[in-house]
Design a protein around this motif. Structure first.
Motif, PDB file in Angstrom:
ATOM      1  N   GLU A   2       0.834  -1.198   0.000  1.00  0.00           N
ATOM      2  CA  GLU A   2       0.000   0.000   0.000  1.00  0.00           C
ATOM      3  C   GLU A   2       0.871   1.251   0.000  1.00  0.00           C
ATOM      4  O   GLU A   2       1.991   1.250   0.485  1.00  0.00           O
ATOM      5  CB  GLU A   2      -0.890   0.022   1.253  1.00  0.00           C
ATOM      6  CG  GLU A   2      -1.790  -1.167   1.400  1.00  0.00           C
ATOM      7  CD  GLU A   2      -2.776  -1.343   0.275  1.00  0.00           C
ATOM      8  OE1 GLU A   2      -3.216  -0.335  -0.302  1.00  0.00           O
ATOM      9  OE2 GLU A   2      -3.085  -2.488  -0.054  1.00  0.00           O
ATOM     10  N   LEU A  28       4.250  -6.807   4.137  1.00  0.00           N
ATOM     11  CA  LEU A  28       3.422  -6.013   3.233  1.00  0.00           C
ATOM     12  C   LEU A  28       3.543  -4.518   3.515  1.00  0.00           C
ATOM     13  O   LEU A  28       2.901  -3.707   2.855  1.00  0.00           O
ATOM     14  CB  LEU A  28       1.953  -6.454   3.346  1.00  0.00           C
ATOM     15  CG  LEU A  28       1.632  -7.861   2.847  1.00  0.00           C
ATOM     16  CD1 LEU A  28       0.213  -8.267   3.245  1.00  0.00           C
ATOM     17  CD2 LEU A  28       1.836  -7.955   1.338  1.00  0.00           C
ATOM     18  N   TYR A 105      -5.461 -19.293   4.280  1.00  0.00           N
ATOM     19  CA  TYR A 105      -5.329 -18.369   3.157  1.00  0.00           C
ATOM     20  C   TYR A 105      -3.865 -18.032   2.951  1.00  0.00           C
ATOM     21  O   TYR A 105      -3.026 -18.289   3.795  1.00  0.00           O
ATOM     22  CB  TYR A 105      -6.167 -17.099   3.355  1.00  0.00           C
ATOM     23  CG  TYR A 105      -5.925 -16.391   4.658  1.00  0.00           C
ATOM     24  CD1 TYR A 105      -4.896 -15.480   4.804  1.00  0.00           C
ATOM     25  CD2 TYR A 105      -6.739 -16.631   5.761  1.00  0.00           C
ATOM     26  CE1 TYR A 105      -4.678 -14.833   6.005  1.00  0.00           C
ATOM     27  CE2 TYR A 105      -6.529 -15.987   6.964  1.00  0.00           C
ATOM     28  CZ  TYR A 105      -5.494 -15.085   7.077  1.00  0.00           C
ATOM     29  OH  TYR A 105      -5.272 -14.450   8.264  1.00  0.00           O
ATOM     30  N   TYR A 106      -3.595 -17.469   1.785  1.00  0.00           N
ATOM     31  CA  TYR A 106      -2.230 -17.131   1.398  1.00  0.00           C
ATOM     32  C   TYR A 106      -2.002 -15.637   1.533  1.00  0.00           C
ATOM     33  O   TYR A 106      -2.950 -14.853   1.616  1.00  0.00           O
ATOM     34  CB  TYR A 106      -1.963 -17.574  -0.050  1.00  0.00           C
ATOM     35  CG  TYR A 106      -2.067 -19.054  -0.233  1.00  0.00           C
ATOM     36  CD1 TYR A 106      -1.009 -19.893   0.096  1.00  0.00           C
ATOM     37  CD2 TYR A 106      -3.247 -19.626  -0.715  1.00  0.00           C
ATOM     38  CE1 TYR A 106      -1.109 -21.273  -0.064  1.00  0.00           C
ATOM     39  CE2 TYR A 106      -3.357 -21.001  -0.874  1.00  0.00           C
ATOM     40  CZ  TYR A 106      -2.288 -21.811  -0.553  1.00  0.00           C
ATOM     41  OH  TYR A 106      -2.396 -23.165  -0.705  1.00  0.00           O
ATOM     42  N   ILE A 107      -0.749 -15.233   1.519  1.00  0.00           N
ATOM     43  CA  ILE A 107      -0.399 -13.826   1.706  1.00  0.00           C
ATOM     44  C   ILE A 107      -1.036 -12.948   0.629  1.00  0.00           C
ATOM     45  O   ILE A 107      -1.453 -11.836   0.913  1.00  0.00           O
ATOM     46  CB  ILE A 107       1.137 -13.621   1.796  1.00  0.00           C
ATOM     47  CG1 ILE A 107       1.449 -12.194   2.273  1.00  0.00           C
ATOM     48  CG2 ILE A 107       1.807 -13.963   0.472  1.00  0.00           C
ATOM     49  CD1 ILE A 107       2.893 -11.982   2.682  1.00  0.00           C
ATOM     50  N   HIS A 108      -1.151 -13.449  -0.608  1.00  0.00           N
ATOM     51  CA  HIS A 108      -1.767 -12.619  -1.653  1.00  0.00           C
ATOM     52  C   HIS A 108      -3.258 -12.394  -1.369  1.00  0.00           C
ATOM     53  O   HIS A 108      -3.794 -11.339  -1.698  1.00  0.00           O
ATOM     54  CB  HIS A 108      -1.536 -13.207  -3.056  1.00  0.00           C
ATOM     55  CG  HIS A 108      -2.293 -14.457  -3.344  1.00  0.00           C
ATOM     56  ND1 HIS A 108      -1.802 -15.700  -3.006  1.00  0.00           N
ATOM     57  CD2 HIS A 108      -3.504 -14.661  -3.921  1.00  0.00           C
ATOM     58  CE1 HIS A 108      -2.682 -16.615  -3.373  1.00  0.00           C
ATOM     59  NE2 HIS A 108      -3.727 -16.014  -3.929  1.00  0.00           N
ATOM     60  N   GLU A 109      -3.925 -13.347  -0.724  1.00  0.00           N
ATOM     61  CA  GLU A 109      -5.327 -13.154  -0.350  1.00  0.00           C
ATOM     62  C   GLU A 109      -5.444 -12.138   0.783  1.00  0.00           C
ATOM     63  O   GLU A 109      -6.352 -11.295   0.782  1.00  0.00           O
ATOM     64  CB  GLU A 109      -5.947 -14.486   0.061  1.00  0.00           C
ATOM     65  CG  GLU A 109      -6.056 -15.464  -1.100  1.00  0.00           C
ATOM     66  CD  GLU A 109      -6.403 -16.864  -0.656  1.00  0.00           C
ATOM     67  OE1 GLU A 109      -7.393 -17.401  -1.200  1.00  0.00           O
ATOM     68  OE2 GLU A 109      -5.703 -17.418   0.218  1.00  0.00           O
ATOM     69  N   ALA A 111      -3.251  -9.722   1.329  1.00  0.00           N
ATOM     70  CA  ALA A 111      -2.918  -8.432   0.705  1.00  0.00           C
ATOM     71  C   ALA A 111      -4.123  -7.866  -0.045  1.00  0.00           C
ATOM     72  O   ALA A 111      -4.399  -6.664   0.026  1.00  0.00           O
ATOM     73  CB  ALA A 111      -1.719  -8.587  -0.232  1.00  0.00           C
ATOM     74  N   HIS A 112      -4.855  -8.723  -0.735  1.00  0.00           N
ATOM     75  CA  HIS A 112      -6.042  -8.264  -1.479  1.00  0.00           C
ATOM     76  C   HIS A 112      -7.115  -7.741  -0.513  1.00  0.00           C
ATOM     77  O   HIS A 112      -7.729  -6.708  -0.761  1.00  0.00           O
ATOM     78  CB  HIS A 112      -6.593  -9.394  -2.344  1.00  0.00           C
ATOM     79  CG  HIS A 112      -7.842  -9.013  -3.067  1.00  0.00           C
ATOM     80  ND1 HIS A 112      -7.842  -8.170  -4.158  1.00  0.00           N
ATOM     81  CD2 HIS A 112      -9.136  -9.335  -2.842  1.00  0.00           C
ATOM     82  CE1 HIS A 112      -9.086  -7.989  -4.572  1.00  0.00           C
ATOM     83  NE2 HIS A 112      -9.890  -8.696  -3.789  1.00  0.00           N
ATOM     84  N   SER A 115      -5.964  -4.409   0.772  1.00  0.00           N
ATOM     85  CA  SER A 115      -6.036  -3.417  -0.302  1.00  0.00           C
ATOM     86  C   SER A 115      -7.477  -2.962  -0.540  1.00  0.00           C
ATOM     87  O   SER A 115      -7.746  -1.765  -0.686  1.00  0.00           O
ATOM     88  CB  SER A 115      -5.446  -4.009  -1.584  1.00  0.00           C
ATOM     89  OG  SER A 115      -5.559  -3.105  -2.637  1.00  0.00           O
TER      90      SER A 115
END
Length: 124
Positions: A2, A28, A105-109, A111-112, A115
């Motif tokens: 971010e 992140l 869940y994964y880090i990209h989830e 992060a989404h 965000s």
């Protein structure tokens, strides 16, 4: 990552997962404050200001849902992310918006979810 780091209160009763979540948030670019219970989280909420609450739903004592309700009453602009393997426990009758992350869940989830919630903060 971010544009603006967020201050996120992380509430998880599994110590290992709490540590991992805080490390993920730091990677992140966010500031994570850890709490192992709803009661401990309330102390942090009374003392400080947070952009988001990332809470497990199934906590001993004060549930994540009750904690989120109190957090929104204390700071109406706080964004809520529930983290649970029991997502069906989240009521669709809550008086505030929230995001649900189903465990695992994964880090990209993560992060989404952050965000998406951060866009709501900047739109206010």
């Amino acid at each position: 990552m971010e544009a603006t780091p967020l201050r996120i209160l992380v509430v998880e009763d599994n110590d290992s997962l709490l540590e991992i979540l805080c490390e993920m948030l730091a990677s992140l670019g966010h500031q994570a404050v850890a709490a192992a219970s709803g009661e401990e989280a309330l102390v942090h909420l009374r003392k400080g200001r947070f952009n988001m609450l990332l809470a497990d739903i199934n906590l001993p004592g004060i549930s994540g849902i009750d904690l989120a309700t109190m957090a929104v009453e204390m700071a109406s602009n706080i964004k809520i992310i529930f983290s649970s393997g029991f997502g069906y426990l989240v009521s669709d009758r809550l008086d505030f918006d929230f995001t649900l992350l189903n465990k695992p869940y994964y880090i990209h989830e993560l992060a989404h979810a952050i965000s998406s919630s951060a866009r709501q903060i900047s739109a206010q």
